[in-house]
Design a protein around this motif. Structure first.
Motif, PDB file in Angstrom:
ATOM      1  N   VAL A 137       0.723  -1.148   0.081  1.00 22.84           N
ATOM      2  CA  VAL A 137      -0.059   0.142  -0.078  1.00 22.84           C
ATOM      3  C   VAL A 137       0.909   1.265   0.059  1.00 22.84           C
ATOM      4  O   VAL A 137       1.699   1.245   0.771  1.00 22.84           O
ATOM      5  N   TYR A 138       0.539   2.089  -0.816  1.00 22.79           N
ATOM      6  CA  TYR A 138       1.240   3.429  -0.970  1.00 22.79           C
ATOM      7  C   TYR A 138       0.460   4.576  -0.729  1.00 22.79           C
ATOM      8  O   TYR A 138      -0.934   4.384  -0.534  1.00 22.79           O
ATOM      9  N   TYR A 139       0.861   5.720  -0.316  1.00 23.20           N
ATOM     10  CA  TYR A 139       0.175   6.840  -0.057  1.00 23.20           C
ATOM     11  C   TYR A 139       0.747   8.125  -1.058  1.00 23.20           C
ATOM     12  O   TYR A 139       1.812   8.198  -1.131  1.00 23.20           O
ATOM     13  N   SER A 140      -0.533   8.822  -1.370  1.00 25.06           N
ATOM     14  CA  SER A 140      -0.020  10.044  -1.865  1.00 25.06           C
ATOM     15  C   SER A 140      -1.186  11.167  -1.441  1.00 25.06           C
ATOM     16  O   SER A 140      -2.035  10.993  -1.766  1.00 25.06           O
ATOM     17  N   GLY A 141      -0.315  12.080  -0.759  1.00 21.67           N
ATOM     18  CA  GLY A 141      -1.432  13.120  -0.126  1.00 21.67           C
ATOM     19  C   GLY A 141      -2.548  12.583   0.769  1.00 21.67           C
ATOM     20  O   GLY A 141      -3.411  13.045   0.593  1.00 21.67           O
ATOM     21  N   GLY A 142      -2.170  11.647   1.488  1.00 15.64           N
ATOM     22  CA  GLY A 142      -2.941  11.095   2.405  1.00 15.64           C
ATOM     23  C   GLY A 142      -3.818   9.901   1.587  1.00 15.64           C
ATOM     24  O   GLY A 142      -4.613   9.274   2.554  1.00 15.64           O
ATOM     25  N   ASP A 143      -3.963   9.904   0.421  1.00 16.01           N
ATOM     26  CA  ASP A 143      -4.576   9.079  -0.212  1.00 16.01           C
ATOM     27  C   ASP A 143      -3.896   7.710  -0.507  1.00 16.01           C
ATOM     28  O   ASP A 143      -2.857   7.654  -0.756  1.00 16.01           O
ATOM     29  N   ALA A 144      -4.510   6.413  -0.067  1.00 15.65           N
ATOM     30  CA  ALA A 144      -3.907   5.241  -0.295  1.00 15.65           C
ATOM     31  C   ALA A 144      -4.006   4.667  -1.751  1.00 15.65           C
ATOM     32  O   ALA A 144      -5.213   4.918  -2.461  1.00 15.65           O
ATOM     33  N   TYR A 145      -3.311   3.969  -2.253  1.00 11.99           N
ATOM     34  CA  TYR A 145      -3.458   3.334  -3.728  1.00 11.99           C
ATOM     35  C   TYR A 145      -2.370   2.035  -3.747  1.00 11.99           C
ATOM     36  O   TYR A 145      -1.408   1.850  -2.901  1.00 11.99           O
ATOM     37  N   HIS A 147      -2.438   1.734 -11.723  1.00  9.04           N
ATOM     38  CA  HIS A 147      -2.473   2.419 -10.427  1.00  9.04           C
ATOM     39  C   HIS A 147      -4.018   2.558  -9.991  1.00  9.04           C
ATOM     40  O   HIS A 147      -4.814   3.241 -10.423  1.00  9.04           O
ATOM     41  N   VAL A 148      -4.340   1.905  -8.718  1.00 10.52           N
ATOM     42  CA  VAL A 148      -5.557   1.666  -8.231  1.00 10.52           C
ATOM     43  C   VAL A 148      -5.815   2.373  -6.873  1.00 10.52           C
ATOM     44  O   VAL A 148      -4.987   1.917  -5.886  1.00 10.52           O
ATOM     45  N   PRO A 149      -6.664   3.372  -6.566  1.00  7.06           N
ATOM     46  CA  PRO A 149      -7.102   3.934  -5.385  1.00  7.06           C
ATOM     47  C   PRO A 149      -7.621   2.639  -4.507  1.00  7.06           C
ATOM     48  O   PRO A 149      -8.771   2.360  -4.915  1.00  7.06           O
ATOM     49  N   VAL A 150      -7.291   2.846  -3.128  1.00  9.54           N
ATOM     50  CA  VAL A 150      -8.235   1.896  -2.284  1.00  9.54           C
ATOM     51  C   VAL A 150      -8.447   2.673  -1.029  1.00  9.54           C
ATOM     52  O   VAL A 150      -7.817   3.715  -0.724  1.00  9.54           O
ATOM     53  N   GLU A 151      -9.422   1.985  -0.383  1.00 10.82           N
ATOM     54  CA  GLU A 151      -9.688   2.390   1.018  1.00 10.82           C
ATOM     55  C   GLU A 151      -9.119   1.374   2.037  1.00 10.82           C
ATOM     56  O   GLU A 151      -9.556   0.029   1.935  1.00 10.82           O
ATOM     57  N   VAL A 152      -8.296   1.919   3.077  1.00  9.64           N
ATOM     58  CA  VAL A 152      -7.555   0.865   3.843  1.00  9.64           C
ATOM     59  C   VAL A 152      -8.329   1.045   5.384  1.00  9.64           C
ATOM     60  O   VAL A 152      -8.624   2.192   5.377  1.00  9.64           O
ATOM     61  N   GLY A 153      -8.670   0.055   5.740  1.00 10.59           N
ATOM     62  CA  GLY A 153      -9.288  -0.016   7.212  1.00 10.59           C
ATOM     63  C   GLY A 153      -8.036  -0.038   8.308  1.00 10.59           C
ATOM     64  O   GLY A 153      -7.115   0.731   8.168  1.00 10.59           O
ATOM     65  N   ILE A 154      -7.888  -1.172   9.373  1.00 13.21           N
ATOM     66  CA  ILE A 154      -7.039  -1.129  10.023  1.00 13.21           C
ATOM     67  C   ILE A 154      -5.751  -1.965   9.676  1.00 13.21           C
ATOM     68  O   ILE A 154      -6.052  -2.712   8.685  1.00 13.21           O
ATOM     69  N   TYR A 155      -4.746  -1.896  10.045  1.00 16.21           N
ATOM     70  CA  TYR A 155      -3.437  -2.759   9.734  1.00 16.21           C
ATOM     71  C   TYR A 155      -2.423  -2.598  10.841  1.00 16.21           C
ATOM     72  O   TYR A 155      -2.329  -2.165  11.687  1.00 16.21           O
ATOM     73  N   ASP A 156      -1.867  -4.029  10.788  1.00 19.67           N
ATOM     74  CA  ASP A 156      -0.564  -4.250  11.539  1.00 19.67           C
ATOM     75  C   ASP A 156       0.695  -4.219  10.806  1.00 19.67           C
ATOM     76  O   ASP A 156       0.779  -3.640   9.613  1.00 19.67           O
ATOM     77  N   SER A 157       1.846  -4.889  11.382  1.00 16.26           N
ATOM     78  CA  SER A 157       2.897  -4.799  10.706  1.00 16.26           C
ATOM     79  C   SER A 157       3.220  -5.615   9.556  1.00 16.26           C
ATOM     80  O   SER A 157       3.944  -5.502   8.707  1.00 16.26           O
ATOM     81  N   GLU A 158       1.824  -6.490   9.403  1.00 20.51           N
ATOM     82  CA  GLU A 158       2.244  -7.417   8.094  1.00 20.51           C
ATOM     83  C   GLU A 158       1.172  -7.158   7.233  1.00 20.51           C
ATOM     84  O   GLU A 158       1.233  -7.148   6.075  1.00 20.51           O
ATOM     85  N   ARG A 159      -0.299  -7.143   7.701  1.00 20.42           N
ATOM     86  CA  ARG A 159      -1.359  -7.035   6.766  1.00 20.42           C
ATOM     87  C   ARG A 159      -1.978  -5.931   7.021  1.00 20.42           C
ATOM     88  O   ARG A 159      -2.061  -5.381   7.813  1.00 20.42           O
ATOM     89  N   ALA A 160      -2.966  -5.238   5.940  1.00 18.88           N
ATOM     90  CA  ALA A 160      -3.822  -4.156   5.899  1.00 18.88           C
ATOM     91  C   ALA A 160      -5.038  -4.587   5.275  1.00 18.88           C
ATOM     92  O   ALA A 160      -5.170  -5.474   4.232  1.00 18.88           O
ATOM     93  N   GLU A 161      -6.087  -4.163   6.055  1.00 15.05           N
ATOM     94  CA  GLU A 161      -7.498  -4.303   5.639  1.00 15.05           C
ATOM     95  C   GLU A 161      -7.871  -3.559   4.486  1.00 15.05           C
ATOM     96  O   GLU A 161      -7.482  -2.162   4.494  1.00 15.05           O
TER      97      GLU A 161
END
Length: 372
Positions: free
Chosen positions: A287-295, A306-320
């Motif tokens: 997951v990458y971020y640009s201006g606070g927006d995840a993609y 290049h696909v924008p996504v909405e991220v939930g919670i995440y730990d050191s390995e996986r992101a929702e």
């Protein structure tokens, strides 16, 4: 003069040939194909993501009893001290409540009255059987005997209470954590006499905010750290009322093999602060971020998207991932400076498009020198 001019012309032609020949002998510039970037991909998969919060807790016995006197008086005997191990029913101290003797005398007087009432009832019963007295007289004797019995029972109960109030015993077996009373001390009903911690495992108490308490339930595991050693435990009690002093919810947890933890000491512990069960997830590094927006970058037939996504919670390995991609999308999990919308890439271990058996993987041309 003409001869001289001809010689000069020859010299000029010779110089021109000298310039042309090196150009003809110069290595030709050829175009060499650059390799297509190799990436790794992964499809989103269900996973449990659990976040932990570091808190400070206090070690307590699993069972602890605070002993207060039920009647005021003077301490006449103390039988234990802090650190002693006591059994259930063992004497702790004795208090002169000034009520024991009075209660005993009242009980003895009630016993005498009861004996007299029973003796009188026996006489009246014999007379009533012989027909010498009326039934009303016999019934009166019965009522007097019953009343005397009740008065004696009350007097004996009061005496037993006074004995209990005077002789303080241990309600449970365990270790005496605190016993600050001494002989001749005068104690009131609100005076703490002794603290006894029960034998067995220890417990941890800590406090959490309303946001965190909503994520906890009895049975949840916790990890406790003390002096570099880890202990495992589980939540046993969750208060539903906010502590007025702290504004937090009090939580109690058990500890496995925690007998070595000193009672009253502070420990570091980790509890669940947020969790998402079996949610669509990808590696957090994808997951990458640009201006606070995840993609993210996805792979589709050798092309990067290049696909924008909405991220939930995440730990050191996986992101929702809440939205933006589906379960069948191939997410690029390796970084490259050439990851751009529309760029060509190939998956690690696969043959690039337009080649056979993995040979000739170059699609992009660059200039290099090569001698002919």
């Amino acid at each position: 003069m003409k001869k001289g001019i001809i010689i000069g012309g020859v010299v000029v032609v010779a110089l021109g040939a000298a310039v042309v020949v090196p150009r003809l002998m110069r290595p030709k510039a050829v175009l060499e194909e650059a390799p297509v970037p190799v990436v790794e991909v992964e499809k989103p998969r269900p996973a449990d993501i659990v976040l932990y919060r570091n808190l400070v807790g206090t070690v307590e016995p699993s069972d602890v009893v605070y002993i207060y006197p039920k009647a005021a008086g003077e301490i006449t005997d103390v039988f234990v001290k802090a650190g002693d191990v006591v059994s259930e029913g063992q004497a702790i101290c004795r208090i002169d409540t000034k009520q024991v003797d009075s209660a005993r005398l009242s009980m003895e007087a009630a016993k005498t009255a009861l004996d007299n009432a029973n003796a009188n009832l026996a006489r009246q019963q014999a007379l009533f059987a012989a027909g010498d007295i009326a039934s009303a007289t016999f019934e009166q004797a019965e009522m007097q005997a019953k009343s005397a019995q009740i008065q004696y029972d009350q007097a004996k109960l009061n005496y037993d209470y006074q004995i209990e109030f005077s002789n303080i015993t241990a309600p449970i077996g365990g270790v005496v954590e605190q016993c600050d009373v001494e002989v001749h001390d005068n104690v009131a009903q609100q005076s703490l006499l002794c603290v006894i911690s029960g034998e067995g495992s220890k417990a941890i108490t800590f406090s959490v905010t309303e946001k965190v308490v909503d994520q906890l339930k009895t049975g949840d595991p916790i990890t406790i750290e003390k002096n570099g050693k880890e202990y495992q435990g589980g939540i046993t009690e969750i208060s539903s009322m906010i502590d007025g002093a702290t504004g937090l919810f009090k939580i109690k947890a058990s500890v496995e093999n925690g007998d070595a933890l000193p009672t009253g000491s502070a420990v570091s512990l980790f509890v669940v602060s947020d969790r998402a069960d079996q949610v669509m997830s990808i590696p957090v590094d994808a997951v990458y971020y640009s201006g606070g927006d995840a993609y993210v970058y996805t792979y589709d037939n050798g092309i990067v998207h290049h696909v924008p996504v909405e991220v939930g919670i995440y730990d050191s390995e996986r992101a929702e991932i809440l939205s933006g991609i589906g379960n069948q999308d191939q997410v690029i999990t390796t970084w490259s400076s050439e990851l751009l919308e529309g760029a060509q890439v190939q998956i690690a271990g696969s043959a690039p498009a337009g080649t056979k058996n993995g040979e000739g993987s170059e699609n992009v041309q660059t200039e290099s020198t090569q001698a002919e």
